[in-house]
Enzyme design. Sequence first.
Site, mmCIF file in Angstrom:
data_model
loop_
_atom_site.group_PDB
_atom_site.id
_atom_site.type_symbol
_atom_site.label_atom_id
_atom_site.label_comp_id
_atom_site.label_asym_id
_atom_site.label_seq_id
_atom_site.Cartn_x
_atom_site.Cartn_y
_atom_site.Cartn_z
ATOM 1 N N TYR A 23 0.795 -1.234 0.000
ATOM 2 C CA TYR A 23 0.000 0.000 0.000
ATOM 3 C C TYR A 23 0.828 1.286 0.000
ATOM 4 O O TYR A 23 0.262 2.375 -0.016
ATOM 5 C CB TYR A 23 -0.953 -0.009 1.200
ATOM 6 C CG TYR A 23 -1.937 -1.162 1.159
ATOM 7 C CD1 TYR A 23 -2.849 -1.272 0.116
ATOM 8 C CD2 TYR A 23 -1.948 -2.145 2.141
ATOM 9 C CE1 TYR A 23 -3.751 -2.333 0.049
ATOM 10 C CE2 TYR A 23 -2.841 -3.205 2.088
ATOM 11 C CZ TYR A 23 -3.734 -3.294 1.043
ATOM 12 O OH TYR A 23 -4.614 -4.344 0.979
ATOM 13 N N HIS A 101 -8.571 2.698 -5.708
ATOM 14 C CA HIS A 101 -7.774 1.753 -4.924
ATOM 15 C C HIS A 101 -6.297 2.087 -5.073
ATOM 16 O O HIS A 101 -5.843 2.474 -6.168
ATOM 17 C CB HIS A 101 -8.007 0.314 -5.377
ATOM 18 C CG HIS A 101 -9.420 -0.116 -5.195
ATOM 19 N ND1 HIS A 101 -9.947 -0.388 -3.955
ATOM 20 C CD2 HIS A 101 -10.427 -0.261 -6.090
ATOM 21 C CE1 HIS A 101 -11.220 -0.708 -4.100
ATOM 22 N NE2 HIS A 101 -11.544 -0.636 -5.372
#
Length: 143
Positions: A23, A101
């Site tokens: 991430y 995302h």
Amino acid sequence: MDSVFVLNGPNLNLLGLREPAIYGSDTLDDIAGMLEDRARALGLEIDMRQSNHEGHLVDWLHEANAAGAKAVILNAAGFTHTSVALHDAIKAISVPVIEVHLSNPHRRESFRHNSFVGGAAIGTIAGFGAFSYLLALDAAARL
Ligand code: CA2
């Protein structure tokens, strides 16, 4: 000034603190700062929020609609792949929702390949880390 709600789902409060290989190392506050800078240049105001609770995200979609927001940028995180309630809420409002995302769910486990959000959103941006949010803000400005 037009406002854009930026709504973030479960566990994204841990961004930058865990799993940086997937991430990235930016925290949600870092992303909020980047969005504020870009929003200023675009003449937009952003309202950035995070919750670990599905109902909060539903309530905030309704609130964005009631406030006449220009768009919602939504990273529903894990609820992306489970939530009929978020799908229904997006369908129920007239504000366009852009699905975002950090990672590209299609490159990951098969349980991430379905998105209940994507079936109701105007478009999806995924796989560019924190930059996904900036791309989404640029898209929102052009709606
Ligand atoms: O890539 C994304 O933005 C996701 O929405 C992130 C979700 C995941 O369930 C989606 O499939 C794709 C997970 C967010 C969890 O965030 C964490 C951040 C740091 C450490 C652990 C989890």
